[in-house]
Design an enzyme around this catalytic site. Structure first.
Site, PDB file in Angstrom:
ATOM      1  CG  HIS A 103      -0.377   0.263   2.521  1.00 13.33           C
ATOM      2  ND1 HIS A 103      -0.074  -0.738   3.411  1.00 13.33           N
ATOM      3  CD2 HIS A 103      -0.037   1.419   3.136  1.00 13.33           C
ATOM      4  CE1 HIS A 103       0.422  -0.204   4.520  1.00 13.33           C
ATOM      5  NE2 HIS A 103       0.452   1.114   4.373  1.00 13.33           N
TER       6      HIS A 103
ATOM      7  CG  ASP B   8       0.080  -4.153   2.916  1.00 14.76           C
ATOM      8  OD1 ASP B   8       0.300  -3.531   1.859  1.00 14.76           O
ATOM      9  OD2 ASP B   8      -0.048  -3.586   4.016  1.00 14.76           O
TER      10      ASP B   8
ATOM     11  CB  SER C 122       3.130   1.747   6.054  1.00 15.54           C
ATOM     12  OG  SER C 122       1.986   1.924   6.860  1.00 15.54           O
TER      13      SER C 122
END
Length: 500
Positions: A228, A261, A343
């Site tokens: 992402h 992910d 992230s």
């Protein structure tokens, strides 16, 4: 013992005046008399009181005592003690005979001349001078203390620019030896890991983009991060990776797995001497182990936070920000502060090995009005590195992910007491794939899977997260309920290539 004849040892005994009827009062002590030494006292004559006169001997007393009677509240001099009475002297005899020496004073004849000092016996042992030694030590300690205090005051005075009110702060050492950090400390781990962590800037062709984190996976220049983070610029856009020293490099997508992910980038012109981060074993992690997270929360690059492993095998579903498709993981939960921008960054153990990829957070705000992005509340989730490594190797080899599957569609409802196999699959297909792993194990639509090996399954996302921690071809045991009865089935996991 009186000190009246001190200094006259060996001289002839002088004439003795009449014995006073009361203790004579000494003259005032001369000035500059050393402490502890009683000066000679002048004798005073009074009229002879007759043959029955009693002789007194003056007690030695401090030289500084006044001659006047003591004032109230002060102790008087000790009263003089009478000696033994003497026989009447012959009329007109002068000087009178010396008084008899009392027996308790060593009388009995043969003693020294009256009034003369008694010389010490040659055989008498000398008294130890312990008191003098103790006094000398005490004086030395006082002198040393005084010198130390004076030097301290002088130093403080100099630090205060000559003023006694100046600062007396002490500067810490700044030598290189003292500034080194041990390898096992957070500072030591961070110092070693930061040069291998990059801040990723993803700018899509439509102007959308964001900031995330990644880290050096190998010496060929591959960077491991979240899907992402790069999804907006994966097809058309620009990707850059900036190291902690400020050097920026262009990068491109090698492969990405939306379901996991996970994404792999490659620097277009990687620098020499890249240092990949060591990969740990996420299976050996225990709840309570220390964690260190590195990333760029809200764009603040090279941020280091610490915490612990709060839980393992936590089922988490998260989106990629560009579609309505979710990612599923059996995550490591940590209370290290993780925010948007962390992230894709590494979650390290206390030794500096990567045990996970920071991927998601739980928040109470959910991005409500007035706050575009949620912040950390101590609930962060990371993809276990064992799983991420398997995905990364597959992406580097083939450019596409491979997912293990059981060949059945399950509902995504929470708190159903398990993962229920749907009545029908997507687009009207069968819920249980014909001749697939689940069908071969005897599973049917409506069955509720309650365990995956020894892990309790409470929902569909939990089951998918557990399946994706394995590889195609692995054998697992599923516990399920059908018509109120519990049964088990052994399933060999199949595979699905690519994201669909």
């Amino acid at each position: 013992m009186s000190t009246e004849n001190e200094g006259n040892e060996g001289a002839a005994v002088p004439a003795v005046p009449s014995v006073p009827s009361a203790p004579p009062v000494p003259a005032a002590a001369p000035e500059n008399t050393p402490d502890g030494v009683t000066p000679p006292t002048a004798a005073a004559s009074v009229p002879d009181s007759g043959a029955d006169a009693t002789t007194y001997q003056e007690q030695s007393r401090p030289q500084s005592q006044p001659t006047s009677p003591p004032s109230p509240g002060h102790q008087p001099y000790p009263a003089p003690q009478p000696l033994a009475p003497q026989p009447p002297a012959a009329a007109g005899a002068w000087p009178p005979p010396p008084p008899a020496v009392p027996s308790y004073a060593g009388g009995g004849g043969g003693g020294p001349v009256w009034g003369a000092p008694v010389p010490p016996s040659p055989d008498a042992p000398r008294k130890p001078r312990a008191n003098g030694l103790i006094a000398a030590v005490a004086v030395a300690a006082l002198v040393a203390g005084g010198i130390g205090g004076a030097l301290g005051f002088w130093a403080a005075d100099r630090n205060g620019d000559g003023s006694s009110n100046g600062s007396t702060t002490v500067a810490a050492s700044d030598t290189p030896k003292d500034l080194r950090r041990a390898a096992g400390t957070v500072a030591g781990v961070a110092a070693k890991a930061l040069p291998s962590v990059v801040t990723i800037d993803a700018q899509g062709g439509d102007g959308e983009g964001g900031t995330g984190t990644g880290f050096v996976y190998d010496k060929e220049g591959h960077i491991l991060t979240n899907n992402h983070v790069v999804a907006s610029a994966a097809d058309s856009g620009q990707l850059t990776a900036t190291f902690s020293n400020g050097k920026k490099y262009d990068a491109e997508v090698v492969g990405r797995a939306q379901g996991y992910d996970v994404a792999v980038l490659k620097l277009k012109k990687p620098p020499s001497g890249l240092a990949p981060l060591a990969l740990g074993n996420s299976e050996s992690v225990a709840v309570g182990d220390s964690t260190i997270a590195i990333g760029a929360p809200f764009g603040l690059s090279n941020t280091v936070t610490t915490g612990i492993i709060s839980a393992k095998n936590r089922p988490v579903a998260s989106g990629d920000g560009s579609s309505n498709k979710n990612s599923y993981m059996s995550a490591l939960q940590t209370d290290a502060s993780i925010n948007p921008g962390n992230s894709g960054g590494p979650l390290l153990d206390a030794g500096g090995a990567v045990i996970g990829i920071n991927s998601a957070i739980q928040s109470t705000s959910g991005g409500s009005a007035g706050q575009s992005q949620a912040g950390s509340i101590g609930l962060g989730f990371a993809i276990p590195i064992n799983q991420a490594k398997n995905v990364a190797e597959q992406l580097i080899r083939t450019g596409q992910p491979v997912y293990p599957v059981i060949g059945a569609t399950v509902t995504m409802e929470e708190k159903t007491g398990g993962a229920a196999i749907s009545a029908a699959g997507a687009s009207g297909t069968a819920a249980v794939t014909p001749d697939g792993p689940a069908a071969k194990a005897g599973l049917k639509a409506g069955d509720v899977i309650t365990k995956f090996n020894d892990t309790v399954v409470d929902s569909g996302p939990t089951l998918i997260g557990e399946i994706w921690t394995r590889k195609p071809g692995d054998k697992v045991t599923l516990t399920y309920k059908r018509d109120g009865r519990t049964a088990t089935a052994e399933v060999t996991l199949g595979e699905r290539k690519g994201d669909s």
